[in-house]
Design a protein around this motif. Structure first.
Motif, mmCIF file in Angstrom:
data_model
loop_
_atom_site.group_PDB
_atom_site.id
_atom_site.type_symbol
_atom_site.label_atom_id
_atom_site.label_comp_id
_atom_site.label_asym_id
_atom_site.label_seq_id
_atom_site.Cartn_x
_atom_site.Cartn_y
_atom_site.Cartn_z
ATOM 1 N N ILE A 188 0.840 -1.205 0.000
ATOM 2 C CA ILE A 188 0.000 0.000 0.000
ATOM 3 C C ILE A 188 0.871 1.249 0.000
ATOM 4 O O ILE A 188 0.601 2.217 -0.727
ATOM 5 C CB ILE A 188 -0.946 -0.008 1.220
ATOM 6 C CG1 ILE A 188 -1.996 -1.112 1.069
ATOM 7 C CG2 ILE A 188 -1.630 1.351 1.389
ATOM 8 C CD1 ILE A 188 -2.896 -1.278 2.282
ATOM 9 N N ASN A 189 1.950 1.231 0.795
ATOM 10 C CA ASN A 189 2.871 2.376 0.857
ATOM 11 C C ASN A 189 3.490 2.671 -0.504
ATOM 12 O O ASN A 189 3.789 3.827 -0.820
ATOM 13 C CB ASN A 189 3.977 2.114 1.876
ATOM 14 C CG ASN A 189 3.474 2.153 3.309
ATOM 15 O OD1 ASN A 189 2.356 2.572 3.570
ATOM 16 N ND2 ASN A 189 4.293 1.692 4.248
ATOM 17 N N ALA A 190 3.696 1.611 -1.311
ATOM 18 C CA ALA A 190 4.299 1.784 -2.636
ATOM 19 C C ALA A 190 3.403 2.583 -3.569
ATOM 20 O O ALA A 190 3.881 3.144 -4.562
ATOM 21 C CB ALA A 190 4.606 0.420 -3.254
ATOM 22 N N ASN A 330 8.293 2.903 7.142
ATOM 23 C CA ASN A 330 7.137 2.010 7.275
ATOM 24 C C ASN A 330 6.088 2.603 8.208
ATOM 25 O O ASN A 330 4.888 2.602 7.910
ATOM 26 C CB ASN A 330 7.573 0.633 7.774
ATOM 27 C CG ASN A 330 8.249 -0.191 6.699
ATOM 28 O OD1 ASN A 330 8.033 0.032 5.507
ATOM 29 N ND2 ASN A 330 9.077 -1.141 7.096
ATOM 30 N N TRP A 331 6.546 3.117 9.353
ATOM 31 C CA TRP A 331 5.607 3.689 10.318
ATOM 32 C C TRP A 331 4.997 4.991 9.799
ATOM 33 O O TRP A 331 3.794 5.228 9.942
ATOM 34 C CB TRP A 331 6.303 3.913 11.653
ATOM 35 C CG TRP A 331 6.468 2.641 12.434
ATOM 36 C CD1 TRP A 331 7.609 1.926 12.632
ATOM 37 C CD2 TRP A 331 5.428 1.911 13.102
ATOM 38 N NE1 TRP A 331 7.363 0.801 13.379
ATOM 39 C CE2 TRP A 331 6.028 0.765 13.686
ATOM 40 C CE3 TRP A 331 4.055 2.115 13.260
ATOM 41 C CZ2 TRP A 331 5.296 -0.166 14.410
ATOM 42 C CZ3 TRP A 331 3.322 1.187 13.987
ATOM 43 C CH2 TRP A 331 3.941 0.064 14.552
ATOM 44 N N LEU A 332 5.832 5.841 9.199
ATOM 45 C CA LEU A 332 5.312 7.089 8.633
ATOM 46 C C LEU A 332 4.378 6.805 7.460
ATOM 47 O O LEU A 332 3.402 7.525 7.245
ATOM 48 C CB LEU A 332 6.466 7.985 8.185
ATOM 49 C CG LEU A 332 7.325 8.588 9.308
ATOM 50 C CD1 LEU A 332 8.533 9.312 8.725
ATOM 51 C CD2 LEU A 332 6.505 9.550 10.162
ATOM 52 N N GLY A 333 4.706 5.737 6.704
ATOM 53 C CA GLY A 333 3.851 5.335 5.587
ATOM 54 C C GLY A 333 2.470 4.915 6.057
ATOM 55 O O GLY A 333 1.462 5.190 5.398
ATOM 56 N N ARG A 334 2.404 4.271 7.212
ATOM 57 C CA ARG A 334 1.112 3.877 7.769
ATOM 58 C C ARG A 334 0.293 5.106 8.177
ATOM 59 O O ARG A 334 -0.926 5.151 7.957
ATOM 60 C CB ARG A 334 1.313 2.946 8.961
ATOM 61 C CG ARG A 334 1.886 1.590 8.567
ATOM 62 C CD ARG A 334 2.258 0.738 9.764
ATOM 63 N NE ARG A 334 2.966 -0.473 9.326
ATOM 64 C CZ ARG A 334 3.419 -1.403 10.147
ATOM 65 N NH1 ARG A 334 3.248 -1.274 11.452
ATOM 66 N NH2 ARG A 334 4.040 -2.469 9.671
ATOM 67 N N ALA A 335 0.974 6.078 8.748
ATOM 68 C CA ALA A 335 0.293 7.330 9.095
ATOM 69 C C ALA A 335 -0.195 8.037 7.832
ATOM 70 O O ALA A 335 -1.310 8.580 7.789
ATOM 71 C CB ALA A 335 1.237 8.245 9.880
ATOM 72 N N GLU A 336 0.639 7.993 6.795
ATOM 73 C CA GLU A 336 0.277 8.619 5.522
ATOM 74 C C GLU A 336 -0.910 7.910 4.874
ATOM 75 O O GLU A 336 -1.756 8.546 4.242
ATOM 76 C CB GLU A 336 1.486 8.606 4.583
ATOM 77 C CG GLU A 336 1.262 9.250 3.231
ATOM 78 C CD GLU A 336 1.015 10.749 3.314
ATOM 79 O OE1 GLU A 336 0.708 11.333 2.263
ATOM 80 O OE2 GLU A 336 1.106 11.328 4.406
ATOM 81 N N ALA A 337 -0.982 6.576 5.016
ATOM 82 C CA ALA A 337 -2.108 5.810 4.475
ATOM 83 C C ALA A 337 -3.413 6.228 5.143
ATOM 84 O O ALA A 337 -4.466 6.312 4.494
ATOM 85 C CB ALA A 337 -1.865 4.309 4.668
#
Length: 363
Positions: A188-190, A330-337
């Motif tokens: 998803i982050n990709a 990874n953690w920031l990407g989850r927040a961004e999602a």
């Protein structure tokens, strides 16, 4: 009359932001996340992104192309909005610089052991400052040039058609060991990055072509880049081999032999720095937009960018190693999602409430 971004520029901007460094490890990540024939998972995640983009397009349409700040102000006071946008500014600028640091550390590890990541980042930030201070229109024009300089590299995968075997795909779908939650979030982050278009509303002409451009960018990422790349990797490398390769795309490129280029994979990786630069630039541009709203006393974009660069650079010094940087991403990407889904849904809710209030006043 204010200049507007062309729909093609919007499409290319979304594509360039989405496809980042993860592309080199994406086939392995999809194998870890979905199991055998994990490349099919790309379609599932892409559909999720398309639904998010649909929400953004609905905000653009029903909000008459107004900026998200004006839409939020219809319901909430600025004193409540500013802390939220300040946090968003920090999130985006930290994401941007860590994406750049991730690329620098990878470059150092794979090809240039003498490269100083800090020096690379400082040089990158100079270009970031120059582009962001020029505004979104100049960024859009530069992105088109970088797009044509890099898009041709995907056609190098045609070289492996002769090595492709359907037997390696196996008849099984989504079987074997899977890490659906952890690795699935990385897939998803990709795809993230499209959500930044929500800040471009004032710079986009309100037309069907502009709305379609939101979707075209994600379609290019899916059907021209991610899906063919993963499909070929699954058909050239065995499933077990794919899971053991950290960067399977670079592994495939190592088989290229040209008389005029000794190591094509290092050339492709170096060229990819242009895409990384645009991704970093767009995250800083988005950060600058919301930061100047959160701190209205700072009217100059140049001062705003300098502040964001200094803060984010100092924070980027905390994670030293590649694994640390990737853990942060990874953690920031989850927040961004969460932001990518929650922001347009919140705006749609506000637009609906505002419309109901107006109807009541008129009746």
């Amino acid at each position: 009359m204010q200049e507007k971004l062309h729909p093609f520029q919007i499409t290319v901007l979304i594509y360039m932001i989405q496809s980042g460094v993860t592309i080199f490890s994406l086939p392995r990540i999809t194998a870890d996340a979905f199991g055998t024939n994990g490349w099919i998972g790309i379609l599932i995640v892409s559909l999720y992104s398309m639904i998010n983009i649909l929400f953004i397009a609905m905000v653009f349409h029903y909000g008459d192309g107004r900026s998200i700040f004006k839409i939020f102000e219809d319901m909430l006071p600025k004193i409540l909005l500013r802390p939220f946008f300040l946090c968003l500014a920090l999130l985006w600028c930290i994401l941007g610089i860590l994406i750049g640091k991730d690329f620098a550390l990878l470059f150092q590890m794979l090809y240039l052991p003498d490269l100083s990541p800090s020096v690379y980042i400082l040089i990158m930030l100079i270009f970031v400052f120059m582009l962001v201070s020029k505004g979104i229109y100049q960024i859009g024009k530069t992105t088109i040039i970088f797009f044509f300089m890099t898009i041709w590299t995907i056609f190098l995968m045609l070289y492996f058609i002769s090595e492709f075997e359907f037997d390696r795909l196996t008849p099984f779908i989504f079987k074997g060991d899977k890490q659906l939650f952890t690795q699935g979030l990385e897939v998803i982050n990709a795809f993230l990055g499209y959500e930044i278009v929500i800040l471009m509303f004032p710079y986009i002409a309100k037309s069907k072509s502009s709305i379609k451009a939101f979707f075209y960018g994600n379609l290019i990422t899916t059907f021209i880049i991610y899906l063919p790349l993963c499909f070929i990797c699954f058909g050239v490398l065995s499933f077990d081999q794919l899971k053991n390769e950290t960067f399977p795309v670079l592994t495939l490129f190592e088989y290229f032999q040209f008389p005029f280029i000794e190591r094509i994979e290092s050339f492709v990786f170096s060229l990819f720095s242009l895409k990384v630069l645009i991704t970093v630039v767009m995250f800083y541009w988005a950060s600058d937009e919301v930061f100047r709203y959160a701190v209205p006393k700072i009217k100059s974009s140049k001062i705003s960018i300098l502040i964001l660069i200094m803060i984010s650079f100092l924070i980027s010094l905390i994670p030293d190693y590649l694994l640390d940087v990737e853990a942060w991403l990874n953690w920031l990407g989850r927040a961004e999602a969460v932001i990518a889904l929650g922001l347009p849904l919140s705006l749609l809710f506000i637009l609906a409430i505002t419309k109901i209030k107006r109807k009541r006043k008129m009746s």
